[in-house]
Design an enzyme around this catalytic site. Structure first.
Site, PDB file in Angstrom:
ATOM      1  N   HIS A 105       0.862  -1.095  -0.110  1.00  0.00           N
ATOM      2  CA  HIS A 105       0.040   0.082   0.051  1.00  0.00           C
ATOM      3  C   HIS A 105       0.908   1.100  -0.166  1.00  0.00           C
ATOM      4  O   HIS A 105       0.311   2.266   0.208  1.00  0.00           O
ATOM      5  CB  HIS A 105      -1.078   0.067   1.277  1.00  0.00           C
ATOM      6  CG  HIS A 105      -2.205  -0.886   1.124  1.00  0.00           C
ATOM      7  ND1 HIS A 105      -2.904  -1.378   2.069  1.00  0.00           N
ATOM      8  CD2 HIS A 105      -2.391  -1.733   0.192  1.00  0.00           C
ATOM      9  CE1 HIS A 105      -3.706  -2.377   1.931  1.00  0.00           C
ATOM     10  NE2 HIS A 105      -3.471  -2.617   0.768  1.00  0.00           N
ATOM     11  N   CYS A 132       7.615  19.138  -8.277  1.00  0.00           N
ATOM     12  CA  CYS A 132       8.237  17.875  -8.642  1.00  0.00           C
ATOM     13  C   CYS A 132       9.747  17.940  -9.224  1.00  0.00           C
ATOM     14  O   CYS A 132      10.009  18.865  -9.970  1.00  0.00           O
ATOM     15  CB  CYS A 132       7.634  17.138  -9.837  1.00  0.00           C
ATOM     16  SG  CYS A 132       8.195  15.635 -10.661  1.00  0.00           S
ATOM     17  N   CYS A 135       9.816  17.122 -13.285  1.00  0.00           N
ATOM     18  CA  CYS A 135       9.019  18.050 -14.358  1.00  0.00           C
ATOM     19  C   CYS A 135       8.769  19.300 -13.821  1.00  0.00           C
ATOM     20  O   CYS A 135       8.235  20.222 -14.436  1.00  0.00           O
ATOM     21  CB  CYS A 135       7.843  17.361 -14.849  1.00  0.00           C
ATOM     22  SG  CYS A 135       6.678  17.269 -13.578  1.00  0.00           S
TER      23      CYS A 135
END
Ligand code: BV8
Length: 224
Positions: A105, A132, A135
């Site tokens: 998970h 990020c 990007c």
């Protein structure tokens, strides 16, 4: 002996980390099922990050307990081939010394870019507007598998269960799939099943043997 162990929130309970369904199972009056979803993140990313920032801080303040340590000993025993699978997102198994943990998970210490899929180590506190590193878009989310998202490592887990000499579930209520179906999968492959839990789980009938009690007592006794 090939052993597959699945752990749930109950193994970290005695380290002080809240489980999902003991007590009222609520967080800031939200059901976890309503916070741990892609829809919740789209609607209110700050709420979801607040939830995981709190749990990340709690996990870092917690210490592995005797159950985590006993499983690390089992993993180091050359007489056994242990596949350790956890539904938990804390790192207490790793900090207890377990070398390879399959976090089906996800994990609190991971960050994921919702725009490009890049993964990086999570800081203690995250927010959606964190750019990020790959990007540079402000689409940061916890690297957690939410309801409706595909858990990790399923093919490897099912293959390990099918080839195991024993499947053991520790501290899980057996309410979340596909993890809750692993005991039935073991039974379908004629693999003996054992459950260690404080109370009856929802899938207790799937286990050929069950021991009841706190994990910090049951797991060291079972591993010894
Ligand atoms: C998916 C995020 C498909 C991380 C979580 C049938 C098949 C497949 C899916 C479904 C299905 N039916 C329904 C579904 C959908 C859903 C689901 O299962 N819903 C439930 C509510 C009915 N499943 C999913 O959405 C899964 N995804 O199937 O994707 C797919 C297909 C194609 C394409 C895309 C997708 C994703 C499931 C993962 C969701 N994420 N959490 C986080 O925030 O932590 S689930 C959440 O529950 C946690 O991960 C947690 O680990 C998990 C399970 O809870 P437990 O660990 O068992 O904890 P709980 O509190 O419930 O119980 C604690 C236990 O410990 C108790 O038994 C207690 O007695 C015991 N205990 C307490 N103290 C102690 C103790 N035991 C020993 N000692 C103690 N001291």
């Amino acid at each position: 002996m090939k052993i597959v162990v699945l752990t749930g929130a109950g193994i970290s309970a005695e380290s002080g980390l809240r489980t999902f369904r003991d007590g009222d199972g609520l967080w800031e009056s939200h059901r976890v099922e309503d916070v741990a979803t892609p829809g919740a993140f789209r609607r209110d990313p700050a709420l979801v990050h607040r939830f995981y920032n709190m749990r990340r801080a709690d996990a870092r303040a917690a210490r592995p307990n005797a159950a985590h340590l006993a499983l690390a000993d089992l993993g180091r025993n050359p007489a056994h081939d242990l596949t350790l699978v956890t539904q938990n997102v804390d790192d207490l198994h790793e900090r207890a010394g377990s070398p390879k943990v399959l976090h089906m998970h996800g994990a609190l210490d991971g960050a994921l870019c919702a725009a490009c899929g890049h993964r990086w180590p999570a800081p203690l506190r995250m927010q959606a507007t964190d750019p990020c590193p790959a990007c540079n878009r402000p689409a940061t989310r916890p690297d957690i598998v939410w309801f409706g998202e595909m858990p990790h490592h399923l093919d490897r887990i099912i293959a390990a269960i099918a080839a195991a000499d024993l499947f053991c579930a520790i501290g899980t209520s057996g309410q979340v799939y596909p993890a809750a179906g692993f005991a039935a999968c073991a039974r379908d492959h004629d693999v003996p099943t054992l459950e260690l839990n404080l109370t009856d789980s929802a899938n207790a009938p799937d286990f050929s043997r069950r021991l009841t009690g706190p994990a910090t007592r049951l797991v060291p006794d079972w591993v010894a």
